[in-house]
Write a protein that holds these residues in place. Structure first.
Motif, short mmCIF file in Angstrom:
data_model
loop_
_atom_site.label_atom_id
_atom_site.label_comp_id
_atom_site.label_asym_id
_atom_site.label_seq_id
_atom_site.Cartn_x
_atom_site.Cartn_y
_atom_site.Cartn_z
N ALA A 24 87.13 33.98 117.09
CA ALA A 24 87.75 33.39 115.89
C ALA A 24 88.65 32.21 116.28
O ALA A 24 88.59 31.14 115.66
CB ALA A 24 88.55 34.44 115.13
N GLU A 43 95.60 31.58 125.74
CA GLU A 43 94.74 32.74 125.91
C GLU A 43 95.14 33.53 127.16
O GLU A 43 95.34 32.95 128.23
CB GLU A 43 93.27 32.28 126.02
CG GLU A 43 92.30 33.34 126.48
CD GLU A 43 92.28 34.62 125.64
OE1 GLU A 43 92.21 34.53 124.39
OE2 GLU A 43 92.34 35.72 126.23
N GLN A 45 93.32 35.66 128.86
CA GLN A 45 92.27 35.76 129.89
C GLN A 45 92.17 34.47 130.70
O GLN A 45 92.55 33.40 130.23
CB GLN A 45 90.91 35.99 129.24
CG GLN A 45 90.78 37.30 128.50
CD GLN A 45 89.42 37.40 127.82
OE1 GLN A 45 88.39 37.49 128.47
NE2 GLN A 45 89.42 37.36 126.50
N ARG A 58 78.60 44.74 122.03
CA ARG A 58 78.61 44.44 120.59
C ARG A 58 77.45 43.52 120.24
O ARG A 58 77.32 42.45 120.83
CB ARG A 58 79.89 43.73 120.17
CG ARG A 58 81.14 44.46 120.49
CD ARG A 58 82.32 43.70 119.91
NE ARG A 58 83.53 44.06 120.59
CZ ARG A 58 84.75 43.70 120.19
NH1 ARG A 58 84.89 42.96 119.12
NH2 ARG A 58 85.82 44.07 120.85
N ALA A 61 76.02 41.41 113.66
CA ALA A 61 75.15 41.10 112.52
C ALA A 61 75.81 39.96 111.74
O ALA A 61 76.95 40.09 111.29
CB ALA A 61 75.01 42.33 111.63
N VAL A 144 101.34 34.60 124.90
CA VAL A 144 102.50 34.26 124.06
C VAL A 144 103.39 35.49 124.04
O VAL A 144 102.94 36.59 123.72
CB VAL A 144 102.04 33.88 122.63
CG1 VAL A 144 103.22 33.83 121.68
CG2 VAL A 144 101.32 32.55 122.66
N ASP A 297 90.35 38.94 113.60
CA ASP A 297 90.74 40.35 113.47
C ASP A 297 92.24 40.50 113.24
O ASP A 297 92.68 41.52 112.70
CB ASP A 297 90.35 41.12 114.74
CG ASP A 297 88.90 41.60 114.70
OD1 ASP A 297 88.12 41.09 113.86
OD2 ASP A 297 88.54 42.48 115.51
N GLY A 309 83.42 42.16 110.44
CA GLY A 309 84.62 41.67 111.12
C GLY A 309 84.54 40.20 111.48
O GLY A 309 85.38 39.40 111.06
N PHE A 310 83.53 39.83 112.24
CA PHE A 310 83.43 38.43 112.65
C PHE A 310 82.98 37.54 111.49
O PHE A 310 83.38 36.38 111.40
CB PHE A 310 82.50 38.28 113.85
CG PHE A 310 82.45 36.86 114.36
CD1 PHE A 310 83.61 36.19 114.71
CD2 PHE A 310 81.25 36.19 114.48
CE1 PHE A 310 83.58 34.87 115.16
CE2 PHE A 310 81.19 34.88 114.94
CZ PHE A 310 82.37 34.22 115.28
N ASN A 311 82.16 38.10 110.59
CA ASN A 311 81.80 37.31 109.40
C ASN A 311 83.06 36.91 108.63
O ASN A 311 83.19 35.76 108.19
CB ASN A 311 80.85 38.11 108.50
CG ASN A 311 79.46 38.24 109.11
OD1 ASN A 311 78.81 37.24 109.42
ND2 ASN A 311 78.99 39.46 109.32
C1 FAD Z 1 81.29 47.89 118.21
C2 FAD Z 1 81.58 46.70 117.34
C3 FAD Z 1 80.57 46.14 116.58
C4 FAD Z 1 80.85 45.04 115.77
N1 FAD Z 1 79.83 44.55 114.99
C5 FAD Z 1 80.08 43.51 114.17
C6 FAD Z 1 79.05 42.98 113.33
O1 FAD Z 1 77.91 43.46 113.33
N2 FAD Z 1 79.35 41.91 112.52
C7 FAD Z 1 80.60 41.37 112.49
O2 FAD Z 1 80.81 40.41 111.74
N3 FAD Z 1 81.59 41.84 113.27
C8 FAD Z 1 81.36 42.91 114.10
N4 FAD Z 1 82.37 43.38 114.91
C9 FAD Z 1 83.70 42.73 114.85
C10 FAD Z 1 83.82 41.55 115.80
O3 FAD Z 1 83.46 41.91 117.11
C11 FAD Z 1 85.27 41.06 115.76
O4 FAD Z 1 85.61 40.78 114.41
C12 FAD Z 1 85.52 39.79 116.57
O5 FAD Z 1 85.06 39.93 117.88
C13 FAD Z 1 87.03 39.48 116.58
O6 FAD Z 1 87.25 38.23 117.17
P1 FAD Z 1 88.75 37.67 117.28
O7 FAD Z 1 88.63 36.36 117.96
O8 FAD Z 1 89.44 37.75 115.98
O9 FAD Z 1 89.54 38.73 118.18
P2 FAD Z 1 89.33 39.18 119.69
O10 FAD Z 1 87.91 39.09 120.10
O11 FAD Z 1 90.00 40.51 119.78
O12 FAD Z 1 90.12 38.11 120.56
C14 FAD Z 1 91.52 38.07 120.64
C15 FAD Z 1 91.90 37.21 121.85
O13 FAD Z 1 93.32 37.05 121.85
C16 FAD Z 1 93.78 37.18 123.20
N5 FAD Z 1 95.18 37.59 123.13
C17 FAD Z 1 95.69 38.75 122.65
N6 FAD Z 1 97.03 38.75 122.68
C18 FAD Z 1 97.39 37.55 123.21
C19 FAD Z 1 98.65 36.95 123.49
N7 FAD Z 1 99.82 37.55 123.21
N8 FAD Z 1 98.66 35.71 124.04
C20 FAD Z 1 97.50 35.06 124.31
N9 FAD Z 1 96.29 35.59 124.04
C21 FAD Z 1 96.23 36.81 123.50
C22 FAD Z 1 92.85 38.20 123.82
O14 FAD Z 1 92.80 38.08 125.23
C23 FAD Z 1 91.50 37.84 123.18
O15 FAD Z 1 90.77 36.92 123.92
C24 FAD Z 1 82.14 44.48 115.72
C25 FAD Z 1 83.16 45.05 116.49
C26 FAD Z 1 82.88 46.15 117.30
C27 FAD Z 1 84.00 46.76 118.11
#
Ligand code: FAD
Length: 425
Positions: A24, A43, A45, A58, A61, A144, A297, A309-311
């Motif tokens: 995201a 970030e 990582q 994961r 979809a 952060v 998220d 979630g990702f959608n």
């Molecule tokens: C089993 C499973 C199946 C899924 N299937 C689907 C699906 O079919 N369709 C769909 O739409 N979604 C699905 N999802 C949801 C989807 O995977 C998530 O919504 C998406 O990966 C979230 O992305 P994000 O970037 O918001 O968060 P994250 O991927 O959690 O990334 C957060 C980032 O922030 C960094 N971070 C955290 N704290 C700090 C800090 N203090 N300082 C700096 N960096 C920090 C972390 O290192 C990480 O890289 C699924 C999830 C799971 C668990």
């Protein structure tokens, strides 16, 4: 994009700082690239892990609207074609009752309900399209650790001792967002008390590109069709049971899965590592604060059962980018002379995101509560609900249409809003 390995970060003042370079945060940064805004992504990582993330089990979809957004960002073109799988139809089953509810692509305007792509490849592609973008600074390998909002700008403290200043801070740091907590934004969270195991398996019987969601008694199983004879298998159980399956030998695991699927897929064989995710849903009381917004998220932490979630993460980052870039356009072109942390703009974003996500978030809570309750009255109710839904063409059409639409994020509809419109119209 400046590499994170640079000895010193020359700029500590940015227009926008994004916390978290998950999919995201990366997509939001890409949406802003080229606007003239100075953007930083912080970030935790290391950068090589962003460039080449490991397989995490994961399979995401994606709706047609999400693919439309990924195309606009250039991300879609970075995903190898052979790794994009068709999600033609979906079948929802309850217990041992057949046939359950089928959501058929022919109820909508396209030849498939959506697409399946591994999260690993989405992350890799989202990073790849950000490389080389001017005015985007990636600060990897640091967290952060503090935030001080202010009327004119906010200050961020990083784990390496550096301070950043920004007119807007956007937290994309996962559903357990520390930045959200530091800003004092309360969130309602729901621990489902279950863990989800995901992995890829080969199997003898064809999947015909149909996804299954099977609410069995004592377990929830899903099958996401990938290439010929291979699917992603998703099993939800109490944590101790999942631990046992994670530790089982490959042969014992395969035998256990054949049994859990009642032999419907024939012989099964593990083809990847197994991954376990404890299930917690999170929905903050608000999405914005002074010079602050949530995306991904961190904004909406969905239970994966409705695969949104990702959608929602993509939708949210698009809504916010449109607000920010809309102000850029209003300021008359290349120079960004207005305020990206404008309170009215943030309020509009929060309202639109809530409208787009809240109904499905609540419905997902209800679905999981009902379909994981095996008490006899609940069994009767869940079967009745599924059978009624299966014989309700407007619902099936609404779900199919909501997955297949593509266009303006502000018009994007979820299955529930789609049903409301279908019943009205
Ligand atoms: C089993 C499973 C199946 C899924 N299937 C689907 C699906 O079919 N369709 C769909 O739409 N979604 C699905 N999802 C949801 C989807 O995977 C998530 O919504 C998406 O990966 C979230 O992305 P994000 O970037 O918001 O968060 P994250 O991927 O959690 O990334 C957060 C980032 O922030 C960094 N971070 C955290 N704290 C700090 C800090 N203090 N300082 C700096 N960096 C920090 C972390 O290192 C990480 O890289 C699924 C999830 C799971 C668990």
């Amino acid at each position: 994009m400046r590499p994170s390995g640079a000895a010193a970060v020359p700029i500590v003042v940015f227009d926008i700082v994004i916390v978290g370079a998950g999919p995201a945060g990366l997509c939001f940064a890409r949406s802003l690239a080229g606007s003239g805004l100075e953007v930083a992504l912080v970030e935790a990582q290391a950068e090589p892990d962003l460039a080449d993330p490991p397989f995490d089990g994961r399979e995401i979809a994606l709706t047609h609207h999400s693919v439309h957004l990924l195309r606009q960002l250039g991300t879609w073109a970075q995903i190898p074609q052979q790794e994009i799988h068709a999600l033609r139809d979906a079948q929802v089953l309850d217990g041992t009752a057949l046939p359950g509810m089928r959501i058929d692509h022919s109820d909508g305007p396209r030849s498939q309900l959506g697409y399946l792509v591994s999260n690993q490849l989405i992350r890799r592609a989202a990073y790849a399209v950000l490389r080389g973008q001017e005015r985007v600074t990636l600060l990897c390998g640091r967290r952060v650790t503090g935030i001080e909002p202010g009327a004119e700008h906010s200050r961020l403290r990083l784990s390496d001792g550096q301070s950043l200043q920004a007119r807007l801070v956007v937290a994309a740091d996962s559903r357990f967002s520390e930045t959200r907590r530091a800003m004092g934004i309360p969130a309602d969270s729901h621990d489902f008390g279950k863990t989800m195991l995901v992995c890829r398996m080969r199997h003898d019987q064809p999947h015909h590109q149909v996804a299954w969601e099977w609410f069995g008694y004592g377990q929830t199983l899903a099958l996401l069709p990938l290439g010929d004879g291979e699917s992603s298998v998703v099993l939800t159980l109490p944590h101790t049971d999942i631990q046992g399956l994670m530790a089982a030998t490959e042969a014992d695991f395969a035998a256990a899965m054949e049994q859990r699927f009642h032999g419907r897929l024939g012989r099964m064989q593990l083809t990847t590592t197994r991954h376990a995710y404890p299930l917690v849903g999170v929905y903050p009381r608000r999405f914005t604060a002074q010079r602050f917004a949530l995306v991904g998220d961190a904004a909406v932490g969905m239970h994966p059962v409705t695969a949104h979630g990702f959608n929602f993460g993509l939708l949210g980052q698009d809504l916010l980018a449109r607000e920010v870039l809309g102000l850029a356009a209003a300021s008359g072109g290349t120079g960004y002379t207005r305020d990206p942390g404008d309170a009215r703009m943030l309020a509009r974003y929060g309202r639109d995101l809530r409208r787009a996500t809240r109904p499905l978030y609540l419905a997902t809570l209800l679905i999981t509560r009902l379909y994981t309750n095996d008490a006899p009255p609940a069994r009767l109710l869940r079967r009745a609900v599924l059978s009624a839904a299966g014989s309700l063409p407007p619902l099936r059409r609404a779900v199919a249409h909501s997955l297949m639409q593509a266009g303006d994020s502000r018009q994007a509809t979820t299955p529930l809003r789609g049903l409301f419109h279908a019943l009205r119209g």
